[in-house]
Scaffold this motif. Structure first.
Motif, PDB file in Angstrom:
ATOM      1  N   GLY A  56     -18.806  33.906  35.962  1.00  0.00           N
ATOM      2  CA  GLY A  56     -18.343  32.831  36.830  1.00  0.00           C
ATOM      3  C   GLY A  56     -16.952  32.405  36.437  1.00  0.00           C
ATOM      4  N   ASP A  57     -16.576  31.272  36.937  1.00  0.00           N
ATOM      5  CA  ASP A  57     -15.242  30.740  36.682  1.00  0.00           C
ATOM      6  C   ASP A  57     -15.306  29.411  35.947  1.00  0.00           C
ATOM      7  OD1 ASP A  57     -13.892  32.853  38.020  1.00  0.00           O
ATOM      8  OD2 ASP A  57     -14.486  31.947  39.934  1.00  0.00           O
ATOM      9  N   GLY A  58     -16.207  29.338  34.969  1.00  0.00           N
ATOM     10  CA  GLY A  58     -16.313  28.126  34.173  1.00  0.00           C
ATOM     11  C   GLY A  58     -17.452  27.212  34.562  1.00  0.00           C
ATOM     12  N   GLN A  59     -18.302  27.626  35.512  1.00  0.00           N
ATOM     13  CA  GLN A  59     -19.452  26.799  35.857  1.00  0.00           C
ATOM     14  C   GLN A  59     -20.317  26.616  34.608  1.00  0.00           C
ATOM     15  OE1 GLN A  59     -18.675  29.676  37.309  1.00  0.00           O
ATOM     16  NE2 GLN A  59     -18.441  29.377  39.505  1.00  0.00           N
ATOM     17  N   SER A  60     -20.926  25.440  34.494  1.00  0.00           N
ATOM     18  CA  SER A  60     -21.666  25.156  33.263  1.00  0.00           C
ATOM     19  C   SER A  60     -23.044  24.574  33.558  1.00  0.00           C
ATOM     20  CB  SER A  60     -20.862  24.202  32.375  1.00  0.00           C
ATOM     21  OG  SER A  60     -20.560  23.019  33.089  1.00  0.00           O
ATOM     22  N   LEU A  61     -23.943  24.880  32.630  1.00  0.00           N
ATOM     23  CA  LEU A  61     -25.310  24.369  32.681  1.00  0.00           C
ATOM     24  C   LEU A  61     -25.613  23.725  31.335  1.00  0.00           C
ATOM     25  CD1 LEU A  61     -25.318  27.605  33.846  1.00  0.00           C
ATOM     26  CD2 LEU A  61     -27.477  26.751  34.713  1.00  0.00           C
ATOM     27  N   HIS A  62     -26.266  22.599  31.382  1.00  0.00           N
ATOM     28  CA  HIS A  62     -26.646  21.903  30.150  1.00  0.00           C
ATOM     29  C   HIS A  62     -28.164  21.788  30.122  1.00  0.00           C
ATOM     30  CE1 HIS A  62     -26.394  19.171  26.761  1.00  0.00           C
ATOM     31  NE2 HIS A  62     -27.166  18.315  27.406  1.00  0.00           N
ATOM     32  N   PHE A  63     -28.763  22.216  29.033  1.00  0.00           N
ATOM     33  CA  PHE A  63     -30.205  22.086  28.835  1.00  0.00           C
ATOM     34  C   PHE A  63     -30.413  21.090  27.708  1.00  0.00           C
ATOM     35  CE2 PHE A  63     -29.418  26.287  30.597  1.00  0.00           C
ATOM     36  CZ  PHE A  63     -30.240  26.247  31.717  1.00  0.00           C
ATOM     37  N   HIS A  64     -31.225  20.055  27.979  1.00  0.00           N
ATOM     38  CA  HIS A  64     -31.384  18.950  27.036  1.00  0.00           C
ATOM     39  C   HIS A  64     -32.872  18.670  26.832  1.00  0.00           C
ATOM     40  CE1 HIS A  64     -30.209  14.535  25.930  1.00  0.00           C
ATOM     41  NE2 HIS A  64     -31.204  14.980  25.192  1.00  0.00           N
TER      42      HIS A  64
END
Length: 189
Positions: A107-115
């Protein structure tokens, strides 16, 4: 499997449990004997202890399968489930060495955060995944992201391994649901 001594499931169902337990004992002995010697792992060369961890997480997910199939809530220790999430994300990142997998997840910097929201995880229950042109990166810790999935570590592990849908009430999704959907479609367990 035909060439591995005792590598085939016995024909007599009464011997299945013994065969499985004996195989587990052999794995434990081999990993213990190898210690930190470098061996092949799913993420390249690593310590033999990788396999003890991998087997523990595999058994935990299948325990959760059995619990869910019996109509029970999955009940895994939060620290084990959080470690399973971390391991799974690391394995997915290592898999982006394959050009086809890298294309699916780049991708182009898309981010996912798992908490993981369980108490007592002492900062070990958060990960930031960033989609880059060459694949993904995984960093432990808290950060803002385009989409976040929050919930108990067991629920996060079961969502990532497709045992629970991301719409499960134990998980809160914040941000771009489509990004999480893309992630789940391209990271089969």
């Amino acid at each position: 499997m035909r060439e591995v001594p005792d590598g085939k499931l016995p024909g007599d169902p009464a011997q299945h449990a013994h065969w499985l337990n004996e195989g587990a004992d052999l794995v434990i002995k081999a990993v213990t004997a190898a210690g930190n010697d470098p061996v092949w792992t799913l993420a390249g060369l690593g310590p033999a202890s990788f396999w003890a961890r991998r087997r523990a997480h595999e058994a935990a997910v299948h325990l959760a399968d059995a619990q869910l199939a019996a109509g029970q809530d999955a009940d895994l220790p939060p620290d084990l489930a959080a470690d399973g999430v971390g391991e799974w994300l690391t394995l997915v990142a290592a898999g982006t060495a394959d050009p086809a997998r890298a294309r699916e997840l780049s991708g182009d910097g898309q981010s996912l955060h798992f908490h993981a929201t369980d108490p007592g995880l002492a900062g070990t229950g958060e990960w930031l995944v960033t989609r880059t042109p060459s694949g993904i990166t995984v960093q432990p810790g808290h950060a803002r992201a385009d989409v976040a999935a929050r919930g108990p570590a067991t629920s996060l592990l079961l969502v990532l391994t497709r045992r629970l849908p991301p719409s499960d009430p134990s998980v809160e999704i914040l941000g771009e649901q489509a990004l999480l959907t893309h992630w789940l479609q391209h990271t089969p367990f």
